[in-house]
Design a protein around this motif. Structure first.
Motif, PDB file in Angstrom:
ATOM      1  N   ALA A  99       0.784  -1.354  -0.042  1.00 24.58           N
ATOM      2  CA  ALA A  99      -0.046   0.037   0.031  1.00 24.58           C
ATOM      3  C   ALA A  99       0.885   1.198   0.010  1.00 24.58           C
ATOM      4  CB  ALA A  99      -1.090  -0.242   1.201  1.00 24.58           C
ATOM      5  N   THR A 100       2.110   1.392   0.673  1.00 25.96           N
ATOM      6  CA  THR A 100       2.904   2.414   0.861  1.00 25.96           C
ATOM      7  C   THR A 100       3.339   2.773  -0.526  1.00 25.96           C
ATOM      8  OG1 THR A 100       4.836   0.971   1.190  1.00 25.96           O
ATOM      9  CG2 THR A 100       3.513   1.924   3.051  1.00 25.96           C
ATOM     10  N   LEU A 101       3.805   1.661  -1.469  1.00 27.26           N
ATOM     11  CA  LEU A 101       4.171   1.894  -2.895  1.00 27.26           C
ATOM     12  C   LEU A 101       2.946   2.680  -3.722  1.00 27.26           C
ATOM     13  CD1 LEU A 101       6.198   1.697  -5.098  1.00 27.26           C
ATOM     14  CD2 LEU A 101       5.213  -0.553  -5.694  1.00 27.26           C
ATOM     15  N   LEU A 102       1.748   2.036  -3.413  1.00 27.36           N
ATOM     16  CA  LEU A 102       0.647   2.808  -4.144  1.00 27.36           C
ATOM     17  C   LEU A 102       0.576   4.285  -3.906  1.00 27.36           C
ATOM     18  CD1 LEU A 102      -1.634  -0.357  -4.222  1.00 27.36           C
ATOM     19  CD2 LEU A 102      -0.463   0.659  -6.104  1.00 27.36           C
ATOM     20  N   GLU A 103       0.588   4.481  -2.418  1.00 23.41           N
ATOM     21  CA  GLU A 103       0.308   5.636  -2.143  1.00 23.41           C
ATOM     22  C   GLU A 103       1.463   6.750  -2.526  1.00 23.41           C
ATOM     23  OE1 GLU A 103       0.475   5.235   2.174  1.00 23.41           O
ATOM     24  OE2 GLU A 103      -1.541   4.623   2.210  1.00 23.41           O
ATOM     25  N   GLU A 104       2.655   6.243  -2.449  1.00 27.09           N
ATOM     26  CA  GLU A 104       3.611   7.207  -3.375  1.00 27.09           C
ATOM     27  C   GLU A 104       3.442   7.403  -4.764  1.00 27.09           C
ATOM     28  OE1 GLU A 104       7.760   5.507  -2.608  1.00 27.09           O
ATOM     29  OE2 GLU A 104       7.051   5.012  -0.563  1.00 27.09           O
ATOM     30  N   VAL A 105       3.056   6.384  -5.470  1.00 28.36           N
ATOM     31  CA  VAL A 105       2.689   6.587  -6.936  1.00 28.36           C
ATOM     32  C   VAL A 105       1.567   7.658  -7.018  1.00 28.36           C
ATOM     33  CG1 VAL A 105       1.699   5.461  -8.908  1.00 28.36           C
ATOM     34  CG2 VAL A 105       3.533   4.343  -7.604  1.00 28.36           C
ATOM     35  N   LEU A 106       0.668   7.364  -6.352  1.00 31.96           N
ATOM     36  CA  LEU A 106      -0.551   8.535  -6.345  1.00 31.96           C
ATOM     37  C   LEU A 106      -0.233   9.780  -5.908  1.00 31.96           C
ATOM     38  CD1 LEU A 106      -3.708   9.052  -6.446  1.00 31.96           C
ATOM     39  CD2 LEU A 106      -3.818   8.292  -4.082  1.00 31.96           C
ATOM     40  N   LEU A 107       0.867  10.041  -4.936  1.00 32.85           N
ATOM     41  CA  LEU A 107       1.269  11.413  -4.480  1.00 32.85           C
ATOM     42  C   LEU A 107       2.065  11.789  -5.789  1.00 32.85           C
ATOM     43  CD1 LEU A 107       1.815  13.377  -2.360  1.00 32.85           C
ATOM     44  CD2 LEU A 107       3.905  12.272  -1.535  1.00 32.85           C
ATOM     45  N   GLY A 108       2.993  11.084  -6.344  1.00 36.53           N
ATOM     46  CA  GLY A 108       3.670  11.564  -7.468  1.00 36.53           C
ATOM     47  C   GLY A 108       2.669  11.981  -8.587  1.00 36.53           C
TER      48      GLY A 108
END
Length: 113
Positions: A99-108
């Motif tokens: 989930a943390t990777l997906l959150e980072e992608v969304l933020l980017g």
């Protein structure tokens, strides 16, 4: 006088599906071009075929039909045996993205605006 349909009537008295691989997250869809004889199907199985034009999980199907998961698993197993539906197993936990990777992608993606 009609009352609610009893689960054992819907499943023909069976309480377990013919295949024991249906998880709550298993995805179900109708087989394109498949049209089993409606005469041999009960109303609930016909509804499953109707709503599974889109990919749905076993849990979602149970919610749409307002039936217990056990009953829905038996019905889906029967349709699977007839070749009327495709069942995809859930994605194993090890293959899911964190989930943390997906959150980072969304933020980017948001910062690209």
């Amino acid at each position: 006088m009609t009352g609610p349909v009893r689960p054992y009537v819907i499943t023909g008295g069976r309480s377990r599906p013919s295949r024991n691989v249906l998880a709550l997250e298993s995805l179900v869809s109708t087989v394109p071009g498949s049209t089993p004889e409606p005469v041999g199907l009960n109303r609930e199985q016909q509804r499953i075929l109707t709503i599974c034009q889109e990919l749905l999980s076993v849990a979602e199907i149970a919610a749409h039909l307002r039936l217990s998961l056990g009953v829905v698993k038996v019905l889906i197993g029967d349709l699977w045996d007839l070749g009327a539906v495709l069942v995809r197993p859930p994605v194993p936990q090890a293959e899911r993205l964190p989930a943390t990777l997906l959150e980072e992608v969304l933020l980017g993606l948001r910062q690209l605006r």
